[in-house]
Design an enzyme around this catalytic site. Structure first.
Site, mmCIF file in Angstrom:
data_model
loop_
_atom_site.group_PDB
_atom_site.id
_atom_site.type_symbol
_atom_site.label_atom_id
_atom_site.label_comp_id
_atom_site.label_asym_id
_atom_site.label_seq_id
_atom_site.Cartn_x
_atom_site.Cartn_y
_atom_site.Cartn_z
ATOM 1 N N ARG A 102 -70.985 -24.212 13.142
ATOM 2 C CA ARG A 102 -70.029 -24.862 14.058
ATOM 3 C C ARG A 102 -69.023 -23.825 14.535
ATOM 4 O O ARG A 102 -68.622 -23.798 15.687
ATOM 5 C CB ARG A 102 -69.331 -26.053 13.382
ATOM 6 C CG ARG A 102 -68.204 -26.598 14.236
ATOM 7 C CD ARG A 102 -67.756 -28.015 13.923
ATOM 8 N NE ARG A 102 -67.796 -28.395 12.533
ATOM 9 C CZ ARG A 102 -66.927 -27.971 11.584
ATOM 10 N NH1 ARG A 102 -65.956 -27.145 11.893
ATOM 11 N NH2 ARG A 102 -67.050 -28.367 10.341
ATOM 12 N N ASP A 133 -63.100 -25.168 37.891
ATOM 13 C CA ASP A 133 -64.485 -25.555 37.621
ATOM 14 C C ASP A 133 -65.355 -24.770 38.605
ATOM 15 O O ASP A 133 -65.346 -25.043 39.810
ATOM 16 C CB ASP A 133 -64.629 -27.076 37.813
ATOM 17 C CG ASP A 133 -66.044 -27.567 37.497
ATOM 18 O OD1 ASP A 133 -66.990 -26.770 37.593
ATOM 19 O OD2 ASP A 133 -66.197 -28.767 37.189
ATOM 20 N N LYS A 163 -76.141 -26.522 35.093
ATOM 21 C CA LYS A 163 -76.509 -26.371 36.494
ATOM 22 C C LYS A 163 -77.048 -24.963 36.764
ATOM 23 O O LYS A 163 -78.069 -24.595 36.227
ATOM 24 C CB LYS A 163 -75.300 -26.732 37.362
ATOM 25 C CG LYS A 163 -74.622 -28.056 36.955
ATOM 26 C CD LYS A 163 -75.531 -29.212 37.176
ATOM 27 C CE LYS A 163 -75.126 -30.572 36.647
ATOM 28 N NZ LYS A 163 -73.894 -30.855 36.034
ATOM 29 N N TYR A 200 -65.820 -33.904 40.512
ATOM 30 C CA TYR A 200 -66.940 -34.550 39.842
ATOM 31 C C TYR A 200 -66.468 -35.857 39.186
ATOM 32 O O TYR A 200 -65.439 -35.886 38.508
ATOM 33 C CB TYR A 200 -67.523 -33.586 38.807
ATOM 34 C CG TYR A 200 -68.555 -34.224 37.921
ATOM 35 C CD1 TYR A 200 -69.703 -34.786 38.464
ATOM 36 C CD2 TYR A 200 -68.377 -34.293 36.552
ATOM 37 C CE1 TYR A 200 -70.647 -35.395 37.657
ATOM 38 C CE2 TYR A 200 -69.319 -34.894 35.734
ATOM 39 C CZ TYR A 200 -70.454 -35.444 36.299
ATOM 40 O OH TYR A 200 -71.385 -36.060 35.509
HETATM 41 C C1 LIG Z 1 -68.765 -29.837 39.075
HETATM 42 C C2 LIG Z 1 -69.141 -30.411 37.751
HETATM 43 N N1 LIG Z 1 -68.301 -30.276 36.706
HETATM 44 C C3 LIG Z 1 -68.610 -30.781 35.485
HETATM 45 C C4 LIG Z 1 -69.775 -31.470 35.256
HETATM 46 C C5 LIG Z 1 -70.074 -32.041 33.875
HETATM 47 O O1 LIG Z 1 -71.005 -31.243 33.237
HETATM 48 P P1 LIG Z 1 -72.136 -31.803 32.193
HETATM 49 O O2 LIG Z 1 -72.970 -32.780 32.932
HETATM 50 O O3 LIG Z 1 -72.843 -30.548 31.781
HETATM 51 O O4 LIG Z 1 -71.389 -32.439 31.070
HETATM 52 C C6 LIG Z 1 -70.680 -31.622 36.307
HETATM 53 C C7 LIG Z 1 -71.941 -32.374 36.088
HETATM 54 O O5 LIG Z 1 -72.591 -32.810 36.996
HETATM 55 C C8 LIG Z 1 -70.355 -31.086 37.586
HETATM 56 O O6 LIG Z 1 -71.184 -31.227 38.633
#
Ligand SMILES: Cc1ncc(COP(=O)(O)O)c(C=O)c1O
Length: 381
Positions: free
Chosen positions: A46, A170, A195, A98
């Site tokens: 962990r 992000d 992604k 998101y």
């Molecule tokens: C721009 C963005 N930030 C955060 C996330 C969240 O990531 P995760 O799905 O890996 O938890 C996503 C998921 O689609 C995203 O598109």
């Protein structure tokens, strides 16, 4: 090292015990100690695992940071950032983000006494109007999901520094191939590594990257205390994905450019959202802070008819209708009912997420096949 070398070698060393060129998948939870505290740097997975460490070093390298942290999902990475805050603290966040991020902010962390202001950040100076003496964090997504709005990271960082608050970006949509927010003044870079970094739609993972040691230590403490880490197999997969990030992104951008222009010229298409168009809001900023414009495109069709929208996404053959983005294969999505369903209709429509909006993650297939697929689906409406 230049970026295209860093994706392959950045932060990497051959496995010290065997010389293995790719780090082995250390499928272990615990490590032998000679006497209490006398060990080879690893105690319990962990806290740290050698495969995850190799990946975390790669994250730090490609984002021009010093410290990387890997999590079980992008949401777990966001969760870790917000746990830096205390009840009463405030966050200024972009309003076009998101849906899952909006959900964790409003439905989880507001219950813990953290206040979020969701604002338009197309003009970064607007951020300053929402800063109070309780503000601790500015949260930026650029390009935004799904409207591809561009936020000026450098201008946001000037506001953050003036008021002594942290700036988190992000960077999921752009990836460090296109922009490196830490170089533009951000304190924290966050990724859904699910992604583009993973790149093959075979793993769910999150990442944080920072430069500052004190901030890194706080984040490592939360990562270890709360335990939202990823496993060694997933670490290996994303490490492998990163090694081709630069060539994949180059092709995503090339195909994205052609798809965006094809859609813009198509008689059935109403609007195309892609930062490469001169008419796109903040195109000049995109040109300055990004190397290219990426493979994420949203569009609406003439008449804004939901039935037409469903017909298109149900009949696309190469573009698979699916959540997520950033894999080698092309995907289509319907934000209003999929990624952004957790945002109330009035709220999402304010930012342009109307019922007829289709989001494309343009993959790296042959461009002729992608254009033909879009053409046949659009011809059905
Ligand atoms: C721009 C963005 N930030 C955060 C996330 C969240 O990531 P995760 O799905 O890996 O938890 C996503 C998921 O689609 C995203 O598109």
């Amino acid at each position: 090292m230049k970026f295209n070398t860093k994706t392959i070698h950045g932060g990497q060393q051959h496995d010290p015990s065997t010389g293995a060129v790719m780090p082995p998948i250390y499928q272990t939870s615990t490590y032998a100690q000679k006497s209490p505290g006398d060990h080879k740097g690893y105690e319990y997975s962990r806290t740290a695992n050698p495969t995850r460490t190799a990946l975390e070093n790669a994250f730090a390298s490609i984002e021009n940071g010093k410290f990387g942290l890997a999590f079980g999902s992008g949401m777990a990475a966001i969760d870790c950032v917000i746990k830096l805050l205390s009840p009463g603290d405030e966050v200024v966040s972009t309003n076009d983000l998101y849906g899952g991020t909006f959900r964790i902010f409003t439905e989880i962390f507001e219950n813990y006494g953290i206040k979020f202001h969701f604002i338009g950040m197309e003009n970064a100076a607007n951020i300053e109007n929402y800063i109070t003496d309780k503000t601790k964090l500015i949260w930026v997504e650029t390009p935004t999901n799904p409207m591809m709005n561009i936020i000026d990271i450098k201008a946001a960082s000037i506001v953050a520094k003036k008021h002594n608050v942290m700036l988190a970006v992000d960077n999921t949509f752009a990836t460090p191939y296109l922009q490196t927010p830490l170089d533009l003044g951000a304190d924290i870079v966050m990724h859904s590594a699910t992604k583009y970094l993973g790149g093959h739609s075979d793993v769910v993972m999150g990442a944080l990257i920072v430069k500052d040691k004190e901030l890194a230590d706080k984040l490592y403490f939360i990562q270890n205390s709360c335990g939202a880490i990823c496993g060694p197999m997933d670490s290996f997969l994303v490490l492998r994905g990163i090694k081709t990030l630069h060539i994949r992104m180059q092709r995503h951008c090339e195909n994205g450019t052609q798809v965006a222009h094809f859609l813009a010229d198509h008689p059935k298409v109403e609007k195309v959202y892609w930062p490469g168009f001169e008419s796109h809001p903040n195109h000049e900023i995109a040109k300055e802070q990004m190397k290219d414009f990426g493979g994420m495109i949203s569009f609406t069709t003439k008449g804004n008819n939901i039935k037409d929208t469903y017909k298109i996404i149900e009949n696309l053959k190469i573009f698979t209708l699916a959540e997520s983005l950033g894999g080698v294969e092309s995907l289509s999505g319907h934000p209003a009912s999929m990624t952004h369903a957790s945002i109330p209709k009035e709220e999402r429509e304010k930012t342009g997420v109307v019922d007829s909006l289709i989001r494309l993650s343009v993959g790296i297939e042959d461009i002729d096949d992608l254009l033909a697929d879009l053409d046949q689906a659009l011809s059905l409406i």
